[in-house]
Design a protein around this motif. Structure first.
Motif, short mmCIF file in Angstrom:
data_model
loop_
_atom_site.label_atom_id
_atom_site.label_comp_id
_atom_site.label_asym_id
_atom_site.label_seq_id
_atom_site.Cartn_x
_atom_site.Cartn_y
_atom_site.Cartn_z
N GLN A 241 13.06 -12.50 26.24
CA GLN A 241 12.25 -12.78 27.44
C GLN A 241 11.19 -13.83 27.13
O GLN A 241 10.97 -14.75 27.91
N ALA B 41 20.86 -19.84 30.76
CA ALA B 41 21.86 -19.13 29.96
C ALA B 41 22.43 -20.05 28.88
O ALA B 41 22.58 -19.63 27.72
N VAL C 27 23.39 -17.36 26.02
CA VAL C 27 23.75 -16.02 26.47
C VAL C 27 24.58 -16.16 27.74
O VAL C 27 24.67 -17.24 28.33
N SER C 28 25.17 -15.06 28.18
CA SER C 28 25.97 -15.09 29.41
C SER C 28 25.05 -15.18 30.63
O SER C 28 23.88 -14.79 30.58
N SER D 144 23.63 -11.77 31.60
CA SER D 144 22.56 -11.38 30.69
C SER D 144 21.27 -12.12 31.05
O SER D 144 20.18 -11.54 31.08
N MET D 145 21.38 -13.41 31.35
CA MET D 145 20.21 -14.19 31.72
C MET D 145 19.64 -13.70 33.05
O MET D 145 18.42 -13.65 33.22
N ASN D 146 20.51 -13.30 33.96
CA ASN D 146 20.04 -12.77 35.24
C ASN D 146 19.19 -11.52 35.03
O ASN D 146 18.13 -11.36 35.64
N ARG D 147 19.63 -10.64 34.11
CA ARG D 147 18.85 -9.44 33.80
C ARG D 147 17.49 -9.81 33.20
O ARG D 147 16.46 -9.24 33.55
N THR D 148 17.50 -10.78 32.30
CA THR D 148 16.24 -11.23 31.67
C THR D 148 15.30 -11.79 32.72
O THR D 148 14.11 -11.44 32.76
#
Length: 148
Positions: free
Chosen positions: A43, A62, A67-68, A71-75
């Motif tokens: 983060q 991403a 990263v995928s 995964s970046m969306n979650r971050t």
């Protein structure tokens, strides 16, 4: 009984291992100096990239962080929930969303950098002039290695 050349303490492979381990230990110690304890290293990396390089799409972030996209969306979701980034529609392509650091996010990055620099400055103050000179030369060499 003598050791094979590749196992000799002064060998290139031993030097490489020592440098790798020292670099990782120092990086881990520096990462511990942060403004927000609950923020992950990933983060913080995204927040710092946005501060330095400006707004990015999720896909660009991403790719930058390797990263995928999910995964970046979650971050980014976590950073957005904390008020450290904001999303806005892209001016040229309304299907895209740009992510930008907020003033609060910028403050987190600046305080973390300040803490890390202060830790390094304190550590350097405890060294001799010769040790500081050696580290200054090593920093230049390591910066060059990082570009290869």
């Amino acid at each position: 009984m003598s050791l094979p050349a590749d196992q000799h303490p002064d060998s290139l492979s031993a030097a490489a291992a020592d440098l790798r381990m020292a670099t990782f230990r120092l990086a881990r110690r520096l990462r511990a100096e942060r403004a927000v304890d609950a923020m992950s290293d990933g983060q913080f990396a995204v927040l710092a990239a946005l501060k330095v390089h400006g707004p990015h799409t999720l896909g660009e972030l991403a790719e930058r962080e390797r990263v995928s996209a999910p995964s970046m969306n979650r971050t980014v979701n976590c950073l957005e929930e904390s008020g450290w980034v904001q999303r806005s529609p892209d001016d040229d392509d309304r299907r895209k969303v740009n992510v930008a650091v907020t003033a609060d996010g910028r403050a987190v990055v600046e305080e973390t950098v300040r803490r890390r620099d202060a830790w390094v400055e304190q550590a350097l103050a405890e060294l001799s002039d010769d040790e500081r000179d050696t580290l200054a030369r090593a920093a230049r060499i390591m910066a060059e290695l990082a570009t290869r």
